[in-house]
Scaffold this motif. Structure first.
Motif, PDB file in Angstrom:
ATOM      1  N   GLN A  44     -73.347  22.122 -64.917  1.00 22.10           N
ATOM      2  CA  GLN A  44     -72.280  23.107 -64.763  1.00 22.10           C
ATOM      3  C   GLN A  44     -72.656  23.920 -63.526  1.00 22.10           C
ATOM      4  O   GLN A  44     -73.542  24.768 -63.588  1.00 22.10           O
ATOM      5  CB  GLN A  44     -72.174  23.991 -66.006  1.00 22.10           C
ATOM      6  N   PRO A  45     -72.025  23.641 -62.419  1.00 21.95           N
ATOM      7  CA  PRO A  45     -72.493  24.183 -61.141  1.00 21.95           C
ATOM      8  C   PRO A  45     -72.258  25.670 -60.947  1.00 21.95           C
ATOM      9  O   PRO A  45     -72.862  26.275 -60.068  1.00 21.95           O
ATOM     10  CB  PRO A  45     -71.690  23.374 -60.113  1.00 21.95           C
ATOM     11  N   GLU A  46     -71.394  26.255 -61.753  1.00 20.46           N
ATOM     12  CA  GLU A  46     -71.074  27.676 -61.598  1.00 20.46           C
ATOM     13  C   GLU A  46     -71.683  28.484 -62.726  1.00 20.46           C
ATOM     14  O   GLU A  46     -71.419  28.205 -63.898  1.00 20.46           O
ATOM     15  CB  GLU A  46     -69.557  27.886 -61.580  1.00 20.46           C
ATOM     16  N   ASP A  47     -72.486  29.491 -62.382  1.00 21.30           N
ATOM     17  CA  ASP A  47     -73.003  30.394 -63.407  1.00 21.30           C
ATOM     18  C   ASP A  47     -71.892  31.266 -63.965  1.00 21.30           C
ATOM     19  O   ASP A  47     -71.903  31.615 -65.143  1.00 21.30           O
ATOM     20  CB  ASP A  47     -74.095  31.289 -62.825  1.00 21.30           C
ATOM     21  N   GLN A  48     -70.966  31.657 -63.090  1.00 20.03           N
ATOM     22  CA  GLN A  48     -69.895  32.547 -63.527  1.00 20.03           C
ATOM     23  C   GLN A  48     -68.610  32.193 -62.795  1.00 20.03           C
ATOM     24  O   GLN A  48     -68.638  31.829 -61.620  1.00 20.03           O
ATOM     25  CB  GLN A  48     -70.261  34.011 -63.270  1.00 20.03           C
ATOM     26  N   VAL A  49     -67.516  32.314 -63.516  1.00 22.90           N
ATOM     27  CA  VAL A  49     -66.188  32.134 -62.940  1.00 22.90           C
ATOM     28  C   VAL A  49     -65.376  33.383 -63.244  1.00 22.90           C
ATOM     29  O   VAL A  49     -65.331  33.825 -64.397  1.00 22.90           O
ATOM     30  CB  VAL A  49     -65.485  30.894 -63.535  1.00 22.90           C
ATOM     31  N   ASN A  50     -64.784  33.939 -62.216  1.00 22.35           N
ATOM     32  CA  ASN A  50     -63.948  35.134 -62.371  1.00 22.35           C
ATOM     33  C   ASN A  50     -62.498  34.758 -62.094  1.00 22.35           C
ATOM     34  O   ASN A  50     -62.214  34.079 -61.108  1.00 22.35           O
ATOM     35  CB  ASN A  50     -64.384  36.232 -61.399  1.00 22.35           C
ATOM     36  N   VAL A  51     -61.614  35.200 -62.955  1.00 24.45           N
ATOM     37  CA  VAL A  51     -60.202  34.886 -62.780  1.00 24.45           C
ATOM     38  C   VAL A  51     -59.368  36.050 -63.319  1.00 24.45           C
ATOM     39  O   VAL A  51     -59.790  36.754 -64.251  1.00 24.45           O
ATOM     40  CB  VAL A  51     -59.853  33.558 -63.494  1.00 24.45           C
ATOM     41  N   ALA A  52     -58.228  36.273 -62.703  1.00 26.50           N
ATOM     42  CA  ALA A  52     -57.334  37.330 -63.168  1.00 26.50           C
ATOM     43  C   ALA A  52     -56.489  36.809 -64.329  1.00 26.50           C
ATOM     44  O   ALA A  52     -56.112  35.625 -64.376  1.00 26.50           O
ATOM     45  CB  ALA A  52     -56.434  37.790 -62.021  1.00 26.50           C
ATOM     46  N   GLU A  53     -56.203  37.710 -65.253  1.00 26.85           N
ATOM     47  CA  GLU A  53     -55.368  37.340 -66.398  1.00 26.85           C
ATOM     48  C   GLU A  53     -54.034  36.780 -65.913  1.00 26.85           C
ATOM     49  O   GLU A  53     -53.411  37.320 -65.002  1.00 26.85           O
ATOM     50  CB  GLU A  53     -55.130  38.565 -67.282  1.00 26.85           C
ATOM     51  N   GLY A  54     -53.622  35.681 -66.537  1.00 23.27           N
ATOM     52  CA  GLY A  54     -52.367  35.048 -66.161  1.00 23.27           C
ATOM     53  C   GLY A  54     -52.528  33.930 -65.145  1.00 23.27           C
ATOM     54  O   GLY A  54     -51.625  33.089 -64.997  1.00 23.27           O
ATOM     55  N   PHE A  88     -76.686  19.653 -73.461  1.00 25.45           N
ATOM     56  CA  PHE A  88     -75.813  20.742 -73.023  1.00 25.45           C
ATOM     57  C   PHE A  88     -76.080  21.121 -71.577  1.00 25.45           C
ATOM     58  O   PHE A  88     -77.219  21.050 -71.095  1.00 25.45           O
ATOM     59  CB  PHE A  88     -76.029  21.987 -73.891  1.00 25.45           C
ATOM     60  N   GLY A  89     -75.020  21.551 -70.901  1.00 30.30           N
ATOM     61  CA  GLY A  89     -75.175  22.192 -69.613  1.00 30.30           C
ATOM     62  C   GLY A  89     -75.733  23.594 -69.793  1.00 30.30           C
ATOM     63  O   GLY A  89     -75.932  24.062 -70.918  1.00 30.30           O
ATOM     64  N   THR A  90     -75.968  24.266 -68.694  1.00 37.51           N
ATOM     65  CA  THR A  90     -76.575  25.592 -68.731  1.00 37.51           C
ATOM     66  C   THR A  90     -75.578  26.699 -69.028  1.00 37.51           C
ATOM     67  O   THR A  90     -75.958  27.842 -69.180  1.00 37.51           O
ATOM     68  CB  THR A  90     -77.263  25.899 -67.398  1.00 37.51           C
ATOM     69  N   GLY A  91     -74.318  26.340 -69.108  1.00 31.92           N
ATOM     70  CA  GLY A  91     -73.294  27.315 -69.468  1.00 31.92           C
ATOM     71  C   GLY A  91     -72.678  27.995 -68.260  1.00 31.92           C
ATOM     72  O   GLY A  91     -73.331  28.212 -67.237  1.00 31.92           O
ATOM     73  N   THR A  92     -71.405  28.322 -68.400  1.00 32.16           N
ATOM     74  CA  THR A  92     -70.673  29.066 -67.379  1.00 32.16           C
ATOM     75  C   THR A  92     -70.028  30.267 -68.034  1.00 32.16           C
ATOM     76  O   THR A  92     -69.302  30.121 -69.034  1.00 32.16           O
ATOM     77  CB  THR A  92     -69.585  28.197 -66.728  1.00 32.16           C
ATOM     78  N   LEU A  93     -70.304  31.428 -67.490  1.00 32.48           N
ATOM     79  CA  LEU A  93     -69.716  32.648 -68.024  1.00 32.48           C
ATOM     80  C   LEU A  93     -68.349  32.859 -67.393  1.00 32.48           C
ATOM     81  O   LEU A  93     -68.228  32.966 -66.174  1.00 32.48           O
ATOM     82  CB  LEU A  93     -70.616  33.846 -67.728  1.00 32.48           C
ATOM     83  N   LEU A  94     -67.333  32.876 -68.223  1.00 30.58           N
ATOM     84  CA  LEU A  94     -65.963  33.100 -67.755  1.00 30.58           C
ATOM     85  C   LEU A  94     -65.601  34.559 -67.957  1.00 30.58           C
ATOM     86  O   LEU A  94     -65.702  35.076 -69.075  1.00 30.58           O
ATOM     87  CB  LEU A  94     -64.980  32.225 -68.510  1.00 30.58           C
ATOM     88  N   ALA A  95     -65.218  35.216 -66.889  1.00 28.34           N
ATOM     89  CA  ALA A  95     -64.796  36.612 -66.954  1.00 28.34           C
ATOM     90  C   ALA A  95     -63.347  36.696 -66.505  1.00 28.34           C
ATOM     91  O   ALA A  95     -63.031  36.359 -65.356  1.00 28.34           O
ATOM     92  CB  ALA A  95     -65.677  37.485 -66.067  1.00 28.34           C
ATOM     93  N   VAL A  96     -62.479  37.125 -67.404  1.00 26.65           N
ATOM     94  CA  VAL A  96     -61.055  37.255 -67.094  1.00 26.65           C
ATOM     95  C   VAL A  96     -60.743  38.735 -66.966  1.00 26.65           C
ATOM     96  O   VAL A  96     -60.913  39.509 -67.915  1.00 26.65           O
ATOM     97  CB  VAL A  96     -60.187  36.612 -68.188  1.00 26.65           C
ATOM     98  N   GLN A  97     -60.295  39.122 -65.775  1.00 24.89           N
ATOM     99  CA  GLN A  97     -59.982  40.531 -65.522  1.00 24.89           C
ATOM    100  C   GLN A  97     -58.513  40.836 -65.840  1.00 24.89           C
ATOM    101  O   GLN A  97     -57.644  40.054 -65.498  1.00 24.89           O
ATOM    102  CB  GLN A  97     -60.244  40.887 -64.050  1.00 24.89           C
ATOM    103  N   PRO A  98     -58.271  41.978 -66.495  1.00 23.92           N
ATOM    104  CA  PRO A  98     -56.880  42.344 -66.827  1.00 23.92           C
ATOM    105  C   PRO A  98     -56.095  42.737 -65.579  1.00 23.92           C
ATOM    106  O   PRO A  98     -56.676  43.048 -64.551  1.00 23.92           O
ATOM    107  CB  PRO A  98     -57.038  43.540 -67.785  1.00 23.92           C
TER     108      PRO A  98
END
Lengths: 118, 109
Positions: free
Chosen positions: A6-16, A108-118
């Motif tokens: 899982q190449p990304e430690d974190q993914v940030n995306v806006a709600e919607g 298992f992969g190392t995990g990706t933290l998904l953060a969805v901003q309002p």
């Protein structure tokens, strides 16, 4: 040796907005692929799996994943992200049943933290 | 459907003390059972798995041991805890796919 990346430690995306969490794999046989989600201080919850058949797999909570054999990838997707989707996502692979029995172990992969901003 | 119970939910133990974590499974028979450790809230490390009563396979050398005295009971133990044993311990079973218990948070001080 079997592996999952899982190449990304974190993914940030806006709600919607649409989201994608990436996963690539390496196995010696036919891959059995899985996605799990983990909320803080909780066990992992199964989202979806690919065993065989259609390359687009639909799972829980509106998530889907696309199996791509040529790119050895199994990316997790959702058309419209929710703040409640914020969590840790794990990709996993299980190789074909070995002769003489199956341990059904997952890698298992190392995990990706998904953060969805309002 | 299967349900996995783990207890205790949280545990704080001094270095050198013994450990016993229990996992029980409902709703399925003769499951494959697994113990994982998750350190620093991230990657999962498979510690032990079992395909039947009394059958234990260890994935990594460590300070821990596992036992399966009954079909749907899986126990993780240690005689003397180390600081490095701290983590989030997850029990899982396989029924088509792997299902996970709620986990035990272990802090060794």
């Amino acid at each position: 040796a079997q592996s999952v990346a899982q190449p990304e430690d974190q993914v940030n995306v806006a709600e919607g907005n649409p989201l994608t969490v990436k996963c690539t794999y390496s196995v010696s046989g036919n891959p059995y692929l899985f996605w799990y989600v983990q909320y803080p201080n909780r066990g992992l919850q199964f989202l979806l799996k690919y065993i065989t058949g259609d390359n687009l797999v639909k799972g829980s909570y509106g998530f889907e994943a696309e199996f791509n054999k040529s790119q050895t990838s199994f990316h997790l997707k959702k058309p419209s992200a929710l703040v409640s989707d914020s969590a840790l996502y794990f990709c996993a692979v299980r190789d074909e049943y070995p002769l003489g029995g199956a341990t059904n172990k997952l890698i298992f992969g190392t995990g990706t933290l998904l953060a969805v901003q309002p | 459907s299967q349900t996995i119970h783990q207890w205790p939910a949280t545990l704080v133990q001094p270095v050198g003390s013994p450990l016993s974590l229990e996992c029980t499974v409902e709703g399925t028979s003769n499951p494959n059972l697994y113990w994982y450790r998750q350190a620093a809230g991230r990657g999962l490390q498979l510690l032990f798995y079992s395909v039947g009563i009394g059958q234990i396979s260890s994935e990594v050398p460590q300070n821990l041991s596992a036992s399966r005295p009954q079909d749907r009971q899986f126990i993780l133990s240690s005689k003397k805890l180390l600081l490095s044993d701290s983590g989030f311990y997850l029990c899982a079973c396989t029924y088509n796919e792997q299902f996970f218990g709620p986990g035990t948070r272990l802090t060794v001080l």
